[in-house]
Design a protein around this motif. Structure first.
Motif, mmCIF file in Angstrom:
data_model
loop_
_atom_site.group_PDB
_atom_site.id
_atom_site.type_symbol
_atom_site.label_atom_id
_atom_site.label_comp_id
_atom_site.label_asym_id
_atom_site.label_seq_id
_atom_site.Cartn_x
_atom_site.Cartn_y
_atom_site.Cartn_z
ATOM 1 N N ASN A 179 38.247 -17.436 78.221
ATOM 2 C CA ASN A 179 36.751 -16.747 78.390
ATOM 3 C C ASN A 179 35.688 -16.310 77.456
ATOM 4 O O ASN A 179 34.487 -15.933 77.148
ATOM 5 C CB ASN A 179 37.073 -16.172 79.999
ATOM 6 N N ASN A 180 36.878 -15.736 76.895
ATOM 7 C CA ASN A 180 36.297 -14.506 75.932
ATOM 8 C C ASN A 180 36.307 -14.725 74.713
ATOM 9 O O ASN A 180 36.688 -14.453 73.392
ATOM 10 C CB ASN A 180 37.838 -13.417 76.068
ATOM 11 N N GLY A 181 36.707 -16.676 74.021
ATOM 12 C CA GLY A 181 35.965 -17.000 72.859
ATOM 13 C C GLY A 181 37.278 -17.348 72.017
ATOM 14 O O GLY A 181 37.170 -17.855 71.612
ATOM 15 N N TYR A 182 38.121 -16.856 72.587
ATOM 16 C CA TYR A 182 39.917 -17.642 71.679
ATOM 17 C C TYR A 182 39.448 -18.897 72.164
ATOM 18 O O TYR A 182 39.881 -19.357 73.265
ATOM 19 C CB TYR A 182 41.138 -16.953 72.444
ATOM 20 N N GLU A 183 40.054 -19.855 70.948
ATOM 21 C CA GLU A 183 40.420 -21.586 71.391
ATOM 22 C C GLU A 183 41.802 -21.784 70.886
ATOM 23 O O GLU A 183 42.187 -22.692 71.440
ATOM 24 C CB GLU A 183 39.197 -22.421 70.311
ATOM 25 N N PRO A 338 36.278 -9.672 73.844
ATOM 26 C CA PRO A 338 35.352 -10.922 73.153
ATOM 27 C C PRO A 338 35.517 -11.483 71.684
ATOM 28 O O PRO A 338 35.157 -10.327 71.327
ATOM 29 C CB PRO A 338 34.061 -10.540 73.852
ATOM 30 N N ARG A 339 35.619 -12.534 71.766
ATOM 31 C CA ARG A 339 35.901 -12.625 70.347
ATOM 32 C C ARG A 339 34.632 -12.391 69.704
ATOM 33 O O ARG A 339 33.279 -13.345 70.180
ATOM 34 C CB ARG A 339 36.398 -14.126 70.464
ATOM 35 N N ASN A 341 31.683 -13.352 66.448
ATOM 36 C CA ASN A 341 31.517 -14.769 66.101
ATOM 37 C C ASN A 341 31.433 -14.358 64.705
ATOM 38 O O ASN A 341 31.066 -13.370 64.187
ATOM 39 C CB ASN A 341 29.595 -14.972 66.302
#
Length: 344
Positions: A179-183, A338-339, A341
């Motif tokens: 949810n915080n942008g880590y993939e 949150p990650r 960009n």
């Protein structure tokens, strides 16, 4: 381990009464008029068969020892030491003393410790069990002894246990990273088939399946030399430079991993987000502070003591094992922000 020999079996073997055997066991042979020759015969036989008195049966005659054995993986580990401290405090208020020991997750060491505690006539056992000691735990239960397992269980046995929801806890932690942008999230874990580790793996894998991401898993040997683990994890991070977050399934793996990250000059969370299963009071003091899955120390301890005392004071026979499943709390800190960009 052989089946516990009863006083009745000894009496039949020696052609003596159970009362005579009991008096000698309790050091009252001379007082009760049993001849020196008969006492010697009984004691020599007991030594020959390596007799361990049944705790429950002896308790009916002499009273309980008011001691409980607590066997953990490593008493120096912050999680286990915190549990042990609370258990000791609660038990003391109920009139019981706790005898602590570390198994180092070694099955033979656990077997040896159980034998020692049986000779000490402890009233019950609170155990974080290593693998492959089902026969020993089963024998304790068969002999009517109070046993409570915690942190992990032995699924084939009907025994009281206190666990946290390892699956949901890990699931929530990995979902938080997603949810915080880590993939590209890696999991650092142990080479272990114990149920708590299996469930933590399952939580990680379930989330990665849901978002259609590849598993990135590194498993290491339990309690390898710390320097070796740091080197292994450094190499892992170098070889997997695409990962953007890591989930450590234990706090001591995290300690090695965080040092490896520092040695590689990786920035948390800019280069690598971090989450740890098992909180440690130092994690909140790190710079940046480390997100962790906090187990409910007080609840685990309270429930373990509650179950052991219920067994020790139960006048009848239990028909079912008590299974207590507790929730954890995700302590969100700076390491999983949150990650950003990466193209900014």
């Amino acid at each position: 381990m052989k089946k516990q020999i009863t006083i009745s079996e000894i009496a039949n073997e020696l052609k003596l009464s159970k009362t005579a055997i009991s008096f000698v066991l309790n050091g009252k042979g001379r007082e009760m008029g049993i001849s020196e020759q008969t006492q010697k015969k009984i004691l020599q036989h007991l030594e020959h068969i390596n007799y361990i008195p049944n705790v429950s049966a002896r308790g009916l005659r002499t009273g309980k020892t008011k001691t409980i054995a607590m066997m953990v993986e490593d008493i120096s580990d912050p999680f286990f030491s915190s549990i042990a401290r609370v258990v000791e405090e609660i038990a003391y208020t109920k009139g019981y003393k706790i005898l602590f020991s570390s198994t180092e997750n070694d099955s033979q060491r656990a077997r040896d410790l159980i034998q020692v505690f049986r000779r000490r006539q402890v009233d019950g056992y609170i155990i974080a069990p290593p693998p492959c000691i089902e026969p020993e735990i089963s024998e304790l239960l068969d002999d009517g002894l109070a046993v409570v397992l915690f942190d992990r269980t032995l699924p084939t046995l009907k025994v009281d246990n206190v666990l946290v929801d390892n699956f949901q806890s890990s699931y929530n932690g990995i979902k938080h990273l997603i949810n915080n942008g880590y993939e590209n999230i890696a999991m650092i874990s142990l080479i272990s088939e114990q149920i708590q580790m299996v469930e933590r793996h399952r939580g990680y894998q379930t989330v990665m399946d849901e978002v259609n991401k590849q598993y990135i898993i590194k498993s290491v040997v339990y309690h390898d030399a710390v320097a070796d683990n740091i080197s292994i994890l450094q190499n892992f991070f170098i070889e997997n430079s695409h990962i953007d977050a890591v989930f450590f399934t234990t706090n001591y793996l995290a300690e090695s991993g965080l040092e490896a990250i520092r040695n590689l000059n990786l920035r948390i969370p800019d280069d690598l987000g971090v989450i740890v299963f098992d909180d440690d009071k130092l994690f909140r003091l790190f710079t940046p502070s480390i997100t962790a899955i906090a187990q409910p120390i007080s609840e685990i301890s309270t429930q373990a003591v509650k179950l052991i005392l219920m067994s020790l004071t139960n006048k009848g026979f239990k028909t079912t094992a008590q299974n207590v499943l507790l929730k954890t709390a995700l302590q969100i800190r700076e390491s999983s922000q949150p990650r950003k960009n990466t193209h900014e």
